[in-house]
Design a protein around this motif. Structure first.
Motif, short mmCIF file in Angstrom:
data_model
loop_
_atom_site.label_atom_id
_atom_site.label_comp_id
_atom_site.label_asym_id
_atom_site.label_seq_id
_atom_site.Cartn_x
_atom_site.Cartn_y
_atom_site.Cartn_z
N GLN A 272 37.58 37.20 46.72
CA GLN A 272 38.51 37.93 45.85
C GLN A 272 39.96 37.63 46.22
O GLN A 272 40.84 37.61 45.36
CB GLN A 272 38.26 39.44 45.96
CG GLN A 272 36.88 39.90 45.55
CD GLN A 272 36.56 39.63 44.10
OE1 GLN A 272 37.36 39.92 43.20
NE2 GLN A 272 35.38 39.07 43.86
N LEU B 118 32.90 35.47 37.15
CA LEU B 118 32.59 36.84 36.73
C LEU B 118 33.76 37.79 37.01
O LEU B 118 33.98 38.74 36.27
CB LEU B 118 31.34 37.33 37.45
CG LEU B 118 30.04 36.58 37.15
CD1 LEU B 118 28.87 37.23 37.86
CD2 LEU B 118 29.78 36.51 35.64
N GLY B 119 34.51 37.50 38.08
CA GLY B 119 35.62 38.38 38.41
C GLY B 119 36.71 38.37 37.38
O GLY B 119 37.33 39.40 37.09
N SER C 53 35.55 40.51 34.56
CA SER C 53 35.57 41.91 34.98
C SER C 53 36.99 42.47 34.98
O SER C 53 37.24 43.58 34.49
CB SER C 53 34.94 42.04 36.37
OG SER C 53 35.04 43.35 36.85
N HIS D 232 38.29 43.01 31.35
CA HIS D 232 37.72 44.11 30.57
C HIS D 232 37.78 45.46 31.28
O HIS D 232 37.81 46.51 30.62
CB HIS D 232 36.26 43.79 30.22
CG HIS D 232 36.12 42.66 29.23
ND1 HIS D 232 35.96 41.34 29.62
CD2 HIS D 232 36.15 42.65 27.88
CE1 HIS D 232 35.88 40.57 28.55
NE2 HIS D 232 35.99 41.35 27.48
N LEU D 233 37.78 45.45 32.61
CA LEU D 233 37.77 46.71 33.35
C LEU D 233 39.11 47.07 33.95
O LEU D 233 39.32 48.22 34.34
CB LEU D 233 36.71 46.64 34.47
CG LEU D 233 35.26 46.45 34.04
CD1 LEU D 233 34.35 46.37 35.25
CD2 LEU D 233 34.81 47.57 33.11
N HIS E 42 37.82 47.07 38.13
CA HIS E 42 37.14 45.91 38.72
C HIS E 42 36.99 46.08 40.22
O HIS E 42 35.94 45.74 40.81
CB HIS E 42 37.95 44.64 38.42
CG HIS E 42 37.60 43.49 39.31
ND1 HIS E 42 36.46 42.72 39.13
CD2 HIS E 42 38.23 42.97 40.42
CE1 HIS E 42 36.40 41.78 40.07
NE2 HIS E 42 37.45 41.92 40.86
N VAL F 213 34.08 48.14 41.26
CA VAL F 213 32.83 47.36 41.21
C VAL F 213 32.70 46.52 42.47
O VAL F 213 31.62 46.46 43.09
CB VAL F 213 32.81 46.46 39.95
CG1 VAL F 213 31.58 45.55 39.97
CG2 VAL F 213 32.82 47.32 38.69
#
Length: 419
Positions: free
Chosen positions: A241, A366-367, A370, A373-374, A378, A381
């Motif tokens: 990340q 995927l991050g 995420s 949209h989040l 995120h 999650v």
């Protein structure tokens, strides 16, 4: 201080220190690929999308090289694999320095990815071969420290050389790789014999019904080991990340690129300054408990980014997750070594090392979705994934310990059939 130094670095054979020196030189000189995308766009006029494909070719080559390095290290030997990889990397890097056509550069980048990833399993397998079991945690801690120290040096040198000449960037990288190869060639003996003797003298029970020759498939069907690899994959997704999603989040919060550089530099400085103190801190505790705590700290650090809007909060969160990374490094490496049969050490290492290229693909792919949209959720999650991994280590710890105990037990030969 002398007692602390003896506890931290004492009791390790000379071969380990030569391997450690080779790793440090290798990492400190491995800076050219950090600037590959910039080289392609600035010096070769390649579009950003094509540059991304070439960098992707390097990553794909890395996945192949990880498995290839594990197989060759168990067949050819650790020393032969390390020398082949380093000499190949030096030659390919020199080729990149003089290549002009994009197709050639892409092919060379993929091959560099292969040879850059080959030494990883061989380095770790050689360390396990020569370091006594009671000192392996300390050896792996020093390995992790050398890796991060080398990367910090590489980042500083890369910026200076890139401003002077991209050709010099590749050629100095090749020279550093040759220097690491020289250390290995002159000072590191073949250590595979240690693993062969361990396999012959015996650890673990013989299973008469298994007729298939042990190989890479053994690691890929080892359930206890694969559970550990899966938990390490979750840890790797958290770690990734910092280089994939966090820069996007910081930009969305209105922070400058220099702020991101400061957060990354803080993590590197903490590891270099504090990693050598970790073994004494964690030694009294079970490895599964240490991994649960360390992964929980990483979950807490990344989860805190859900409310981080200013640089001080990012820096505070970075301190928390970096401490988690520091605590996780020695037991993670030691468990991986303990679960591998001596004759398959490098193959097990290669499967373990696949978690990192896999995470480097999954984390941004995927991050990014995420985060889009989040939003800040995120990070909740991501924190949840870390907590899942922490609980997983607590649940899987007893089975791992039973497996290690079985591997360390004297080999039980089947009784001859009398008739």
């Amino acid at each position: 201080m002398r007692r602390w130094w003896d506890d931290t670095a004492g009791g390790l054979p000379a071969t380990f220190w030569y391997l450690w020196s080779g790793l440090l030189i290798n990492r400190a000189g491995a800076f050219a690929m950090l600037f590959l995308s910039l080289y392609l766009t600035a010096a070769r006029g390649v579009s950003a999308s094509l540059a991304g494909l070439v960098v992707g070719a390097y990553g794909a080559g890395g996945a192949v090289g990880t498995l290839l390095g594990g197989v060759l290290a168990d067949r050819w030997g650790r020393r032969a694999t390390l020398l082949a990889a380093h000499l190949g990397a030096a030659g390919l890097m020199a080729g990149l320095a003089v290549s002009r056509q994009l197709a050639v550069i892409a092919a060379l980048a993929a091959l560099v990815g292969v040879v850059h990833s080959m030494p990883g399993p061989a380095f770790v397998a050689a360390i396990v071969d020569v370091v006594p079991e009671e000192r392996r945690s300390h050896a792996f801690n020093l390995q992790f420290w050398a890796f991060n120290l080398g990367m910090a040096v590489a980042s500083l040198l890369a910026g200076v050389l890139a401003e002077a000449s991209f050709v010099a960037l590749f050629l100095v990288d090749a020279a550093a790789t040759l220097a690491a190869a020289a250390v290995i060639a002159l000072k590191v003996p073949e250590t595979l014999a240690h693993a062969a003797r361990a396999a012959a003298t015996g650890v673990g029970p013989v299973r008469p019904g298994r007729l298939r020759r042990p190989g890479l498939h053994t690691a890929l069907t080892d359930r206890t080991f694969l559970v550990f690899v899966g938990l390490t994959f979750l840890l790797a997704v958290l770690t990734m990340q910092t280089s994939t999603i966090m820069p996007l989040a910081m930009r969305a919060d209105g922070l400058r690129p220099s702020a991101y550089g400061l957060v990354v530099a803080l993590g590197g400085a903490l590891i270099v300054a504090g990693q050598l103190f970790v073994p004494r801190l964690i030694e009294p505790y079970r490895k599964s408990s240490v991994l649960a705590v360390s992964t929980g700290l990483m979950a807490l650090g990344f989860g805190a980014l859900a409310v981080a809007d200013h640089l001080p909060l990012y820096l505070g969160a970075a301190v928390v997750w970096t401490i988690g990374q520091m605590l996780a490094a020695p037991p993670n490496a030691q468990i991986n070594a303990d679960l591998a049969p001596p004759e398959l050490r490098a193959r097990y290492q290669s499967v373990f090392y696949l978690t990192f290229p896999a995470a480097s693909f999954v984390a941004p792919a995927l991050g990014g979705l995420s985060l889009q949209h989040l939003g800040d959720r995120h990070w909740l999650v991501v924190g949840g994934l870390g907590l899942v991994a922490a609980v997983g280590h607590l649940l899987a710890g007893p089975s791992r310990e039973r497996r290690v105990a079985a591997l360390r037990a004297p080999r039980q030969e089947p009784e001859p059939v009398r008739g």
